[in-house]
Design a protein around this motif. Structure first.
Motif, short mmCIF file in Angstrom:
data_model
loop_
_atom_site.label_atom_id
_atom_site.label_comp_id
_atom_site.label_asym_id
_atom_site.label_seq_id
_atom_site.Cartn_x
_atom_site.Cartn_y
_atom_site.Cartn_z
N THR A 23 6.78 9.56 9.02
CA THR A 23 7.12 9.43 10.44
C THR A 23 8.63 9.46 10.63
O THR A 23 9.14 9.96 11.62
CB THR A 23 6.45 8.18 11.06
N PHE A 83 9.61 -0.24 0.10
CA PHE A 83 9.27 -0.18 1.51
C PHE A 83 10.34 -0.86 2.36
O PHE A 83 10.76 -0.34 3.40
CB PHE A 83 7.90 -0.84 1.75
N LEU A 114 13.36 1.32 2.73
CA LEU A 114 13.07 2.44 3.62
C LEU A 114 13.03 1.97 5.06
O LEU A 114 13.64 2.57 5.96
CB LEU A 114 11.73 3.08 3.23
N ASP A 135 4.33 13.08 -10.11
CA ASP A 135 3.58 12.47 -9.03
C ASP A 135 4.58 11.79 -8.10
O ASP A 135 5.17 10.79 -8.45
CB ASP A 135 2.61 11.45 -9.65
N PRO A 176 5.11 9.79 -4.82
CA PRO A 176 4.32 9.08 -3.81
C PRO A 176 4.71 9.46 -2.38
O PRO A 176 3.94 9.24 -1.46
CB PRO A 176 4.62 7.61 -4.07
N HIS A 219 -3.61 2.35 -5.42
CA HIS A 219 -2.24 2.80 -5.63
C HIS A 219 -1.29 2.01 -4.76
O HIS A 219 -1.55 1.77 -3.60
CB HIS A 219 -2.15 4.28 -5.30
N SER A 220 -0.16 1.64 -5.35
CA SER A 220 0.80 0.91 -4.53
C SER A 220 2.21 1.24 -4.97
O SER A 220 2.43 1.82 -6.03
CB SER A 220 0.55 -0.60 -4.66
N VAL A 221 3.15 0.90 -4.12
CA VAL A 221 4.56 1.00 -4.48
C VAL A 221 5.16 -0.39 -4.28
O VAL A 221 4.53 -1.26 -3.71
CB VAL A 221 5.32 2.03 -3.61
N LEU A 279 3.27 7.22 4.71
CA LEU A 279 3.17 7.60 6.12
C LEU A 279 4.40 7.14 6.89
O LEU A 279 4.88 7.81 7.81
CB LEU A 279 1.90 7.00 6.75
N THR A 280 4.92 5.98 6.50
CA THR A 280 6.14 5.49 7.15
C THR A 280 7.30 6.44 6.88
O THR A 280 8.06 6.77 7.79
CB THR A 280 6.49 4.08 6.61
N TYR A 281 7.39 6.90 5.65
CA TYR A 281 8.44 7.86 5.34
C TYR A 281 8.23 9.14 6.14
O TYR A 281 9.17 9.71 6.70
CB TYR A 281 8.45 8.18 3.83
N ASN A 312 0.81 -1.20 0.00
CA ASN A 312 0.00 0.00 0.00
C ASN A 312 0.86 1.26 0.00
O ASN A 312 1.71 1.45 0.85
CB ASN A 312 -0.87 -0.06 1.26
N ALA A 313 0.59 2.15 -0.96
CA ALA A 313 1.43 3.35 -1.09
C ALA A 313 1.26 4.30 0.08
O ALA A 313 2.18 5.01 0.46
CB ALA A 313 1.07 4.08 -2.38
N GLU A 314 0.06 4.29 0.67
CA GLU A 314 -0.17 5.21 1.79
C GLU A 314 0.62 4.79 3.01
O GLU A 314 1.16 5.61 3.75
CB GLU A 314 -1.65 5.26 2.12
N PHE A 315 0.67 3.50 3.24
CA PHE A 315 1.45 2.98 4.36
C PHE A 315 2.91 3.36 4.17
O PHE A 315 3.59 3.79 5.10
CB PHE A 315 1.28 1.45 4.42
N PHE A 316 3.37 3.25 2.94
CA PHE A 316 4.74 3.60 2.60
C PHE A 316 5.00 5.08 2.86
O PHE A 316 5.98 5.46 3.50
CB PHE A 316 4.97 3.25 1.13
N TYR A 331 7.01 -2.36 14.81
CA TYR A 331 6.47 -1.23 14.05
C TYR A 331 4.98 -1.41 13.77
O TYR A 331 4.17 -0.50 13.96
CB TYR A 331 7.26 -1.06 12.75
N ASP A 362 2.32 12.50 -0.63
CA ASP A 362 0.91 12.45 -0.27
C ASP A 362 0.67 12.91 1.15
O ASP A 362 1.41 12.54 2.06
CB ASP A 362 0.38 11.02 -0.42
N PHE A 363 -0.35 13.68 1.35
CA PHE A 363 -0.79 14.18 2.66
C PHE A 363 0.24 15.10 3.32
O PHE A 363 0.14 15.36 4.51
CB PHE A 363 -1.09 13.06 3.65
#
Lengths: 189, 177
Positions: A33, B14, B17, A117, A119, B7-9, A29-31, A23-27, B127, A122-123
């Motif tokens: 934080t 991940f 990172l 774009d 990623p 959407h995904s990466v 948000l992790t960045y 999930n890109a959002e999880f990624f 985490y 976001d937010f």
């Protein structure tokens, strides 16, 4: 778009389709934080920028192996092909976004990567009047990865959507091609 | 807000990172427990935002008022949104009434991690534990969530269990609903 650029785009799509995803959002948000943590730990924004870049450098050095193994890209003929591969294959493969190459200088040693774009963005809103280069990690990744394939480059943000620009632009400048230093005894005779 | 449900990466991005985060944090700690604590803190802030994001996007007007409901929301709904699958199982502890467990055979944070001997019991899924506690906290179920490794007897490798310990007031409130 040239023919080779088109085929790179196709390779990018193909490799991307095969990559395991998250999930890109999880990624993002992790960045986020992580950046927040760095902002707390270092008081100076410049230190944060530097730290992000050095983290990226570490990632790039490891990421290049995976990139070469999975993409099947061979030697590039020149720096402009390298940049095209970064934009069309590498960014697509890892972040799932397309990037354009533009603004070449006359010697073909410097160009800009345009990320429409990002990623990581976001937010995100950054406080006004700070010099935080939020996505500076990407510059580090590019520098680290190219260093492993014997190219010394400078990569830095010149435009950032978070700072009010209309597009994210990373300038990549080729400084020198390193020569592998190998002791005579290892050379094939 | 942009719709980014599909959407995904790449998982590699991940993993790279996350590895940098763990490396960075590990320079500033003494023991494996400290490191887990710091990862939990990171996760916590992410969890709060995930809850907000999911509630907003799916227009969840209903609030969970019972522990089991809240836990199911975490272990199925949130898990699915984050990791593309529901958690392997959700159990209630037989010993303590304020403890619950979420089992996950192969958490995404542990995928490419090998723990060095000097950090023996480290489980990077701390985490994710932090994320879960952030979601629960945001939903007013204050809880401490910790990740533990369980070696399973079969050769399937280690499993991770997330131990969720609710605060006394949450348990107390439960008797009224």
């Amino acid at each position: 778009m040239s023919a080779s650029s088109k085929s790179h785009a196709r390779i990018g799509e193909q490799v991307w389709a095969k990559m395991p995803k998250i999930n890109a959002e999880f990624f993002c948000l992790t960045y986020g934080t992580m950046v927040v943590q760095l902002m707390k730990d270092f008081e100076d924004v410049r230190e944060v920028n530097k730290k992000l870049e050095s983290m990226g450098h570490g990632i790039g050095m490891r990421l290049i192996d995976e990139f070469l193994a999975k993409s099947g890209i061979n030697n590039c003929h020149d720096f402009s092909e390298t940049c095209d591969v970064i934009a069309k294959v590498a960014f697509k493969m890892f972040l799932g976004v397309g990037v354009d190459v533009a603004n070449w200088n006359a010697d073909k040693t410097a160009c800009s990567l345009l990320l429409y774009d990002n990623p990581l963005n976001d937010f995100v809103e950054i406080p006004p009047n700070t010099n935080l280069l939020y996505s500076n990690i990407l510059c580090g990744v590019i520098r680290g990865a190219l260093e492993m394939i014997m190219m010394k480059v400078d990569a830095f943000f010149v435009r950032d959507v978070l700072r009010g620009d209309d597009v994210n632009e990373i300038r990549v400048e080729l400084k020198e091609r390193m020569v592998s230093e190998m002791d005579d005894q290892y050379k094939e005779g | 807000m942009k719709q980014r449900l599909d959407h995904s990466v790449s998982l590699s991005a991940f993993a790279h990172l996350f590895s940098e985060i763990v490396q960075y944090q590990s320079t500033r700690i003494q023991t494996a427990a400290d490191l887990e604590c710091r990862l939990e803190e990171c996760g916590h802030s992410v969890g709060l935002r995930i809850l907000e994001l999911l509630s907003h996007r799916e227009r969840r007007v209903k609030h969970e008022i019972q522990i089991v409901g809240a836990l199911q929301f975490v272990s199925s709904h949130c898990w699915k949104a984050l990791f593309g699958k529901v958690a392997d199982s959700l159990e209630r502890s037989t010993e303590n009434e304020n403890e619950y467990m979420i089992h996950e055979t192969f958490p995404v944070t542990n995928q490419y991690v090998s723990v060095p001997p000097d950090l023996g019991h480290l489980n990077c899924a701390a985490y994710i534990a932090g994320v879960a506690s952030g979601i629960l906290d945001g939903a007013n179920f204050s809880a401490r969530v910790t990740a533990h490794t369980i070696s399973s007897a079969e050769d399937s490798g280690d499993k991770t269990v997330f131990l969720i310990k609710f605060s006394p007031e949450v348990i107390h409130r439960e008797t009224y609903v």
